[in-house]
Motif scaffolding. Structure first.
Motif, short mmCIF file in Angstrom:
data_model
loop_
_atom_site.label_atom_id
_atom_site.label_comp_id
_atom_site.label_asym_id
_atom_site.label_seq_id
_atom_site.Cartn_x
_atom_site.Cartn_y
_atom_site.Cartn_z
N HIS A 1 -27.72 -54.08 32.39
CA HIS A 1 -28.14 -53.24 31.28
C HIS A 1 -26.96 -52.92 30.35
O HIS A 1 -27.10 -52.94 29.13
CB HIS A 1 -28.74 -51.93 31.81
N ALA B 1 -26.37 -55.95 28.32
CA ALA B 1 -27.39 -56.13 27.27
C ALA B 1 -27.15 -55.18 26.09
O ALA B 1 -27.19 -55.60 24.93
CB ALA B 1 -28.79 -55.90 27.85
N VAL B 2 -26.88 -53.91 26.40
CA VAL B 2 -26.65 -52.93 25.32
C VAL B 2 -25.36 -53.28 24.57
O VAL B 2 -25.30 -53.20 23.34
CB VAL B 2 -26.58 -51.48 25.89
N LEU C 1 -23.95 -56.27 24.18
CA LEU C 1 -24.16 -57.45 23.33
C LEU C 1 -24.94 -57.08 22.06
O LEU C 1 -24.64 -57.56 20.97
CB LEU C 1 -24.93 -58.53 24.09
N ASN C 2 -25.92 -56.20 22.24
CA ASN C 2 -26.71 -55.79 21.09
C ASN C 2 -25.87 -54.95 20.12
O ASN C 2 -25.99 -55.10 18.90
CB ASN C 2 -27.93 -54.99 21.54
N ARG D 1 -23.70 -57.26 18.25
CA ARG D 1 -24.48 -57.96 17.22
C ARG D 1 -24.72 -57.03 16.02
O ARG D 1 -24.64 -57.45 14.87
CB ARG D 1 -25.81 -58.40 17.83
N GLU D 2 -24.99 -55.76 16.32
CA GLU D 2 -25.23 -54.78 15.25
C GLU D 2 -24.00 -54.63 14.36
O GLU D 2 -24.09 -54.71 13.14
CB GLU D 2 -25.59 -53.42 15.87
N ARG E 1 -23.12 -57.60 12.24
CA ARG E 1 -23.99 -57.80 11.07
C ARG E 1 -23.91 -56.63 10.09
O ARG E 1 -24.69 -56.55 9.15
CB ARG E 1 -25.45 -57.98 11.54
N VAL F 1 -35.67 -48.11 24.12
CA VAL F 1 -34.62 -48.60 25.03
C VAL F 1 -34.62 -47.76 26.31
O VAL F 1 -34.68 -48.29 27.43
CB VAL F 1 -33.24 -48.55 24.35
N VAL G 1 -33.49 -48.13 32.16
CA VAL G 1 -32.08 -48.12 31.76
C VAL G 1 -31.57 -46.69 31.91
O VAL G 1 -32.16 -45.77 31.34
CB VAL G 1 -31.93 -48.55 30.28
#
Lengths: 362, 256
Positions: free
Chosen positions: B4, B7-8, B10-11, B14-15, B18, B87, B92
């Motif tokens: 978890h 995953a958070v 990586l996100n 990515r945020e 971008r 989320v 999580v």
């Protein structure tokens, strides 16, 4: 209050989809942080493989109840079980799909990326995630938009993606806050069909809405909330057949009329219309009544079917009586009997839960 | 749990990757390093030191701006936009979520610092700056320092508004660099109350000056292995403490 349990092994109590006992939640508001109650001691059980609706005005406590179930807000008091586990237990939440009201997602992601992210959070295997993401996007009619950034989606499209993410990990319990919000008529129909199909597959669904027809179309049972309290519970599977209101220019003298109208209210028609209005409980009785009128030459002035369903039950529960003569609504005083039975129900559920907890510890 | 966090993180990466703010800050950082090559001829005989000093300072400064601009509003944004509900309605834990957010931002920082370091090396080739292993250590120390500041920003973001988080993070960065001096000042002052106050400041805030080896590196002075080890442990301890506190506070937060 639903006390039904699904089928299970003989002698063993089968877990409910969700069980809430004595839930109390208040929020601090204003400069002085005064507590404003949002939910004031509600208890109900969502039976497995059923659709339960939470119906109430805006601010009745629907969203707070759903958020408390998902551990997003902390109750002041009460106990919540999801699929037989305490709601703080993350293993319980692993079996729940949640659609928030007016969902908003990370708009820098595409729909497929979002579902992949949520799939990771649900511990779905990497190989399964893309396949499942496309599958659920297909279910909500969004497969062709899988690669489109979410910032380009309309409100209705976001609502569909919201449903897709709730279904992603094939949960046993779906908690949906206003699932029809933002959808066009076709979208509403599709979502209704989808939820019906999920119920057929044995999913347990708890959904909230302030739109009576939405709830009526989907739910088996409805918990009606008013100002953070349960104002009533209505089982849509019982008494759903229509009743009839018949306006006659007189009553037949046949003695069978008394049986046909037993217990049904009889009154003068509203306005300047003549005759008498009677309520008939079902279609066979209506046929007999009409035959008697024909035999005796009594004129049937009007026949109107009345579903007398959820809306009436909701208005009754809120203490708002519909005046059939003029169509106005008036509020009546709270019913002390229903309040007392509600309190008794809370006490009973709390005792049941604590008994189950002790049994589990043993 | 680690899945978890991963995953958070990586996100979050990515945020930020971008996010336009990130590119703006990175562009200014690169511009500053490049401009040091242009300005260095003004300092006759010390061009290499100018390039090295400006370059290493730019690493820290623009890394700090990323922490302040991106990090201070990161958790708040998710709460405000309610993206957090879908989320945390999953299995999580809130501690994993906070740890994931932190790791994602640190990963962003690491990437940004690495790009700036590469440019710094390239600029060094066209200027009299003399490259040696010390620069890699300076890069590592800058990363440690910013990782501690990021953990502090995450803690503050669980407590106060994004604006206040940004202001307090900048203040912490400033005071963190002079806390050793403040302690010394308190001891010299002779006033018991002032001495105690300065001692408290020194104890409750990380001593960020401990990570400042830029001067030593630019002047070619050696940095001991013990200092490297101690700085690593010191940073790890502060990060762990700040994240534990953040997790504990965030676990009690209402997501209305």
């Amino acid at each position: 209050m639903s006390q039904r349990q699904g089928a299970g092994n003989a002698g063993a109590e089968v877990e409910a989809g969700c069980r809430i006992a004595g839930l109390v939640k208040s929020y601090r508001t204003g400069f002085w942080g005064r507590r404003r109650p949002a939910v004031a001691g509600i208890s109900f059980t969502v039976a497995r493989a059923t659709v339960t609706g939470l119906l109430g005005h805006n601010g009745a406590g629907k969203t707070t109840t759903l958020k408390a179930i998902l551990d997003l807000v902390r109750p002041d008091a009460g106990r919540i079980e999801i699929l037989g586990r305490d709601h703080h237990d993350r293993r319980a939440r692993a079996r729940v799909g949640y659609l928030p009201e007016s969902p908003y997602f990370h708009d820098y992601l595409s729909a497929a990326e979002l579902l992949d992210y949520y799939g990771r959070l649900c511990d779905m295997p990497a190989r399964e995630r893309p396949r499942r993401a496309l599958e659920v996007l297909g279910l909500v009619g969004m497969a062709q938009h899988a690669r489109t950034p979410l910032r380009k989606f309309s409100k209705g499209m976001l609502q569909r993606v919201g449903l897709a993410q709730a279904l992603l990990h094939d949960p046993d319990l779906l908690v949906l806050d206003e699932p029809m919000s933002g959808l066009d008529p076709l979208g509403r129909r599709e979502v209704r069909d989808l939820l019906g199909e999920l119920r057929q597959r044995g999913k347990t669904i708890l959904l909230s809405s302030h739109i009576v027809p939405d709830i009526e179309a989907l739910a088996d049972e409805v918990v009606m909330l008013q100002e953070g309290r349960i104002a009533g519970v209505h089982d849509l599977r019982v008494g759903a057949a229509p009743t009839f209101e018949v306006r006659l220019d007189g009553l037949p003298s046949d003695r069978r009329v008394a049986d046909l109208l037993a217990g049904a209210p009889r009154r003068a028609p509203s306005g300047r219309r003549d005759g008498v209005c009677v309520q008939v409980a079902d279609l066979p009785r209506l046929r007999v009544l009409l035959a008697l009128c024909a035999d005796e030459g009594i004129e049937v002035l009007a026949v109107q079917s009345r579903h007398g369903g959820l809306e009436d039950a909701f208005l009754r529960a809120l203490g708002v009586a519909r005046d059939p003569a003029v169509g106005l609504m008036s509020r009546r005083a709270p019913d002390a009997t229903s309040e007392a039975s509600r309190t008794a129900e809370i006490v009973r559920l709390e005792a049941e839960l604590s008994g189950a907890g002790e049994g589990g510890r043993r | 749990m680690m899945g978890h966090v991963h995953a958070v993180a990586l996100n979050t990466f990515r945020e930020t990757a971008r996010d336009r703010v990130f590119y703006l800050v990175a562009a200014f950082g690169l511009l500053l390093i490049a401009s040091s090559a242009v300005l260095s001829p003004l300092a006759i005989g010390a061009q290499g030191k100018i390039v090295a000093d400006v370059g290493l300072s730019a690493l820290t400064l623009f890394g700090l701006l990323v922490v302040v601009f991106v990090g201070s509003g990161m958790v708040h944004k998710e709460i405000d936009k309610r993206t957090i509900t879908t989320v945390l309605a999953r299995p999580v834990s809130r501690r994993s979520y906070v740890a994931g957010k932190y790791c994602g931002l640190v990963l962003t920082l690491l990437c940004m610092l690495a790009v700036m370091e590469v440019l710094f090396v390239l600029v060094s080739f066209v200027t009299p700056a003399e490259l040696h292993a010390g620069y890699a250590l300076a890069f590592y120390f800058a990363f440690l320092e910013l990782a501690v500041v990021t953990a502090a920003a995450v803690l503050l973001s669980t407590l106060v508004s994004p604006l206040l988080t940004a202001v307090l993070t900048l203040a912490l960065f400033g005071v963190g660099h002079v806390s050793g001096d403040l302690k010394a000042f308190g001891e010299l002052a002779g006033n018991q109350t002032l001495r105690a106050a300065m001692q408290v400041v020194y104890c409750v805030l990380p001593n960020l000056e401990f990570f400042n080896i830029r001067g030593a590196v630019v002047h070619g002075e050696p940095v001991s292995g013990a200092h490297v080890g101690l700085a690593s442990v010191y940073a790890a301890a502060w990060i762990a403490l700040l994240l534990l506190l953040s997790g504990a506070i965030f676990a009690r937060k209402e997501l209305k």
